[in-house]
Design a protein around this motif. Sequence first.
Motif, mmCIF file in Angstrom:
data_model
loop_
_atom_site.group_PDB
_atom_site.id
_atom_site.type_symbol
_atom_site.label_atom_id
_atom_site.label_comp_id
_atom_site.label_asym_id
_atom_site.label_seq_id
_atom_site.Cartn_x
_atom_site.Cartn_y
_atom_site.Cartn_z
ATOM 1 N N LYS A 59 0.836 -1.219 0.000
ATOM 2 C CA LYS A 59 0.000 0.000 0.000
ATOM 3 C C LYS A 59 0.857 1.250 0.000
ATOM 4 O O LYS A 59 0.577 2.220 -0.731
ATOM 5 C CB LYS A 59 -0.914 -0.030 1.229
ATOM 6 C CG LYS A 59 -1.756 1.236 1.429
ATOM 7 C CD LYS A 59 -2.573 1.111 2.698
ATOM 8 C CE LYS A 59 -3.316 2.426 2.958
ATOM 9 N NZ LYS A 59 -2.411 3.558 3.214
ATOM 10 N N GLN A 63 1.210 3.678 -3.174
ATOM 11 C CA GLN A 63 0.304 4.781 -2.856
ATOM 12 C C GLN A 63 -1.157 4.378 -3.146
ATOM 13 O O GLN A 63 -1.915 5.121 -3.786
ATOM 14 C CB GLN A 63 0.682 6.031 -3.652
ATOM 15 C CG GLN A 63 2.090 6.507 -3.384
ATOM 16 C CD GLN A 63 2.540 7.592 -4.330
ATOM 17 O OE1 GLN A 63 1.727 8.263 -4.982
ATOM 18 N NE2 GLN A 63 3.852 7.800 -4.432
ATOM 19 N N ALA A 64 -1.526 3.174 -2.681
ATOM 20 C CA ALA A 64 -2.858 2.625 -2.926
ATOM 21 C C ALA A 64 -3.779 2.956 -1.764
ATOM 22 O O ALA A 64 -3.348 3.298 -0.645
ATOM 23 C CB ALA A 64 -2.771 1.119 -3.120
ATOM 24 N N GLY A 65 -5.082 2.829 -2.023
ATOM 25 C CA GLY A 65 -6.048 3.021 -0.946
ATOM 26 C C GLY A 65 -6.143 1.806 -0.050
ATOM 27 O O GLY A 65 -6.344 1.926 1.159
ATOM 28 N N SER A 157 -7.422 1.327 -5.680
ATOM 29 C CA SER A 157 -7.580 2.761 -5.381
ATOM 30 C C SER A 157 -9.067 3.035 -5.205
ATOM 31 O O SER A 157 -9.913 2.371 -5.812
ATOM 32 C CB SER A 157 -7.007 3.617 -6.508
ATOM 33 O OG SER A 157 -7.795 3.477 -7.677
ATOM 34 N N HIS A 158 -9.351 3.981 -4.336
ATOM 35 C CA HIS A 158 -10.736 4.376 -4.096
ATOM 36 C C HIS A 158 -10.999 5.788 -4.635
ATOM 37 O O HIS A 158 -12.046 6.374 -4.350
ATOM 38 C CB HIS A 158 -11.032 4.327 -2.593
ATOM 39 C CG HIS A 158 -10.716 3.004 -1.955
ATOM 40 N ND1 HIS A 158 -11.442 1.862 -2.199
ATOM 41 C CD2 HIS A 158 -9.718 2.643 -1.109
ATOM 42 C CE1 HIS A 158 -10.929 0.848 -1.501
ATOM 43 N NE2 HIS A 158 -9.857 1.313 -0.843
ATOM 44 N N ASN A 159 -10.041 6.270 -5.382
ATOM 45 C CA ASN A 159 -10.101 7.650 -5.900
ATOM 46 C C ASN A 159 -9.769 7.611 -7.385
ATOM 47 O O ASN A 159 -8.745 7.052 -7.783
ATOM 48 C CB ASN A 159 -9.095 8.521 -5.145
ATOM 49 C CG ASN A 159 -9.233 9.990 -5.458
ATOM 50 O OD1 ASN A 159 -9.735 10.357 -6.531
ATOM 51 N ND2 ASN A 159 -8.767 10.840 -4.545
ATOM 52 N N ARG A 162 -6.248 8.435 -8.696
ATOM 53 C CA ARG A 162 -5.086 7.539 -8.560
ATOM 54 C C ARG A 162 -5.259 6.366 -9.504
ATOM 55 O O ARG A 162 -6.120 5.506 -9.322
ATOM 56 C CB ARG A 162 -4.955 7.028 -7.110
ATOM 57 C CG ARG A 162 -3.832 6.009 -6.928
ATOM 58 C CD ARG A 162 -2.466 6.657 -7.141
ATOM 59 N NE ARG A 162 -1.378 5.720 -6.950
ATOM 60 C CZ ARG A 162 -0.659 5.171 -7.934
ATOM 61 N NH1 ARG A 162 -0.932 5.493 -9.205
ATOM 62 N NH2 ARG A 162 0.329 4.364 -7.671
ATOM 63 N N GLN A 163 -4.443 6.370 -10.559
ATOM 64 C CA GLN A 163 -4.445 5.292 -11.538
ATOM 65 C C GLN A 163 -3.097 4.585 -11.510
ATOM 66 O O GLN A 163 -2.051 5.224 -11.413
ATOM 67 C CB GLN A 163 -4.728 5.844 -12.940
ATOM 68 C CG GLN A 163 -6.103 6.457 -13.110
ATOM 69 C CD GLN A 163 -6.350 6.973 -14.520
ATOM 70 O OE1 GLN A 163 -5.414 7.387 -15.226
ATOM 71 N NE2 GLN A 163 -7.627 6.954 -14.952
ATOM 72 N N PHE A 164 -3.149 3.236 -11.598
ATOM 73 C CA PHE A 164 -1.928 2.446 -11.514
ATOM 74 C C PHE A 164 -1.232 2.421 -12.874
ATOM 75 O O PHE A 164 -1.870 2.517 -13.937
ATOM 76 C CB PHE A 164 -2.250 1.027 -11.037
ATOM 77 C CG PHE A 164 -2.877 1.005 -9.665
ATOM 78 C CD1 PHE A 164 -2.219 1.568 -8.574
ATOM 79 C CD2 PHE A 164 -4.126 0.431 -9.449
ATOM 80 C CE1 PHE A 164 -2.794 1.554 -7.311
ATOM 81 C CE2 PHE A 164 -4.703 0.411 -8.195
ATOM 82 C CZ PHE A 164 -4.042 0.975 -7.118
ATOM 83 N N ASP A 168 3.890 0.409 -10.887
ATOM 84 C CA ASP A 168 3.148 -0.360 -9.880
ATOM 85 C C ASP A 168 3.184 -1.853 -10.205
ATOM 86 O O ASP A 168 3.298 -2.697 -9.302
ATOM 87 C CB ASP A 168 1.701 0.132 -9.818
ATOM 88 C CG ASP A 168 1.595 1.576 -9.362
ATOM 89 O OD1 ASP A 168 2.162 1.891 -8.305
ATOM 90 O OD2 ASP A 168 0.953 2.367 -10.078
#
Length: 436
Positions: A59, A63-65, A157-159, A162-164, A168
Motif C-alpha cells: 500500500k 500509494q494505494a487506498g 484505489s478508491h479515488n 489515482r491510476q496504476f 506499480d
Amino acid sequence: MPESRSSVSLEDIFITEVLAQRPSRTPNLQAETQAFHTLARQLAEHPQTMLRTLVAVAKELCQAGSAGVSLLEVTADGEEVFRWVAVAGALADYEGGTAPRNFSPCGTCLDRQSPQLYTHPERYFPDFEQANPPVVEGLGIPLMGASQPLGVIWIVSHNAARQFDAEDVRIMTSLADFTAAALHSIQLRQTAEVALQREQSARREAEATRQALDESAQRAIEILESITDAFICVDQDWRITYANQEAARLTKLHPEEMMGKTRQALQSGARRSSSPPEVIATVMEQAYRRIVAAPEEIHFETFDEASQRWLEIHTYPCKVGFSLYFRDITERKRDKLKRLQAETALRESESRFRLIVESVRDYAIFTLDLDGHITSWNPGAERLLGYKEAEIIGQLGRIIFTPEDNEAGKADEELQTALTQERAEDDRWHVRKDGS
C-alpha cells in the motif's frame, strides 16, 4: 441511469492493455530497498505476521487506498474460495472474508496467470456492490507456487485520481515473487514444526509405553517370584527366556545358568553330569513331547528317574512360546501311597477278621459301636445266645444279659467298662462266652 449487469462483459471490467499507454512514475528505489529489508527481517523473526507487513508495504510503495493478499483454500463442501488473509488500508475490515474462486477479479487474474488491471468490479461481480469505500481501480498479481497457484496479491484505489501504471506492476510483481517464496518458506517451516511435534509426541508416547511396559513387566516378575510353583518361560525355539527363584531352588541352578539354554542343551548337560540339571531337562522334554502332539494348555505328572522325583507340570501357550509351571510332588505321592497301602492292609485285615468270625461256631462273637449298639453277630452268637442276626443288629448290648443282671445294673457297668477301653483302642470290642 446505471447500466445493466447483463450488458457488461468481463472485458469491460479488465483494462490491462491501458497500462502500456499510461506514463510511469519515477521509481523510488531507496524506499523499495528499505521495504524489502523490512520484509526479509520480518520473515526471519516473525513469519506469522509477515503478510500483514507485506500488504502495508505494498500500500505504501504503490500509494494505494487498500492492499491485500487473497489465498486459495478449499471449504468443507469442496468449493475453492479466496480468503483475504491480510488487508491494509480502507478495506481492512474485510480481512478474513472470502470470495468465490470461479467468479471474482482474483479468479480471473489466476486464470490468465498475468498481472491484471480492472476498474469498477461491482458492475460485473455482485460481491463488490457492498464494498465501502467502492473500488475504482484494482491491480492483481498472481502468486504462483512450485506446482500450483497460491493466490493473488492486490492493490486498489478508491479515488479516480489515482491510476496504476507500469511502475506499480513492477513493484507488485517483485512483491508477488517475494510473497510466493515467503509462503513456501513458511509452509516448509510449519511442515517441519508439525513433523517435529509429531516426532516429539511419538517419543513421549514411546517413552510412556516403554515405562508402562517396564512397570507391567516388573509387576509380572514380582508375581512370578511370589508364587510357590517353579516357573520358566520358553520361546518358540524352546530356549529359556525367564526362570523364577523357585525354579532355581528346585533345580539347584541359578536363573542365569538356565537363561538361553535349549531343551537339547539341558539334556546334554544332564547326561554328562549327575547334578540337578536333569530336573529341568525332564520338565522341558516332557512338556515338549506333549505340546508337539497338541499345542494347547496341558496338565500332567511325570516321574524323573535320575532324581527319583515326581513332578507336576502345567503348560500354557503364549504369543512367543510357552509358559511352564512345575512343582515337586514326591512327598505327596509318597503320602498317598502310604495311605493306599494302609487302606489296603486295613481291608485285608477286616476281611480276615470277618472270615474268622464267620467260621467260628463255638464262640459268640459280636461287635458294638461306641454308643453300645450291636453292629455284627456271628453264627456262634446266634447258636449260643438264641438271637438271629436280623433281630439283634442295632439293639443295645444289654439285651444279651439276664434280666437279673440288667436289674442290678451289672450289664450297664460291664458295657460301659468295655466301651471305655475300646475308645482308647480300636472302636471295637469282643465278648466271648463258652457254651457250658
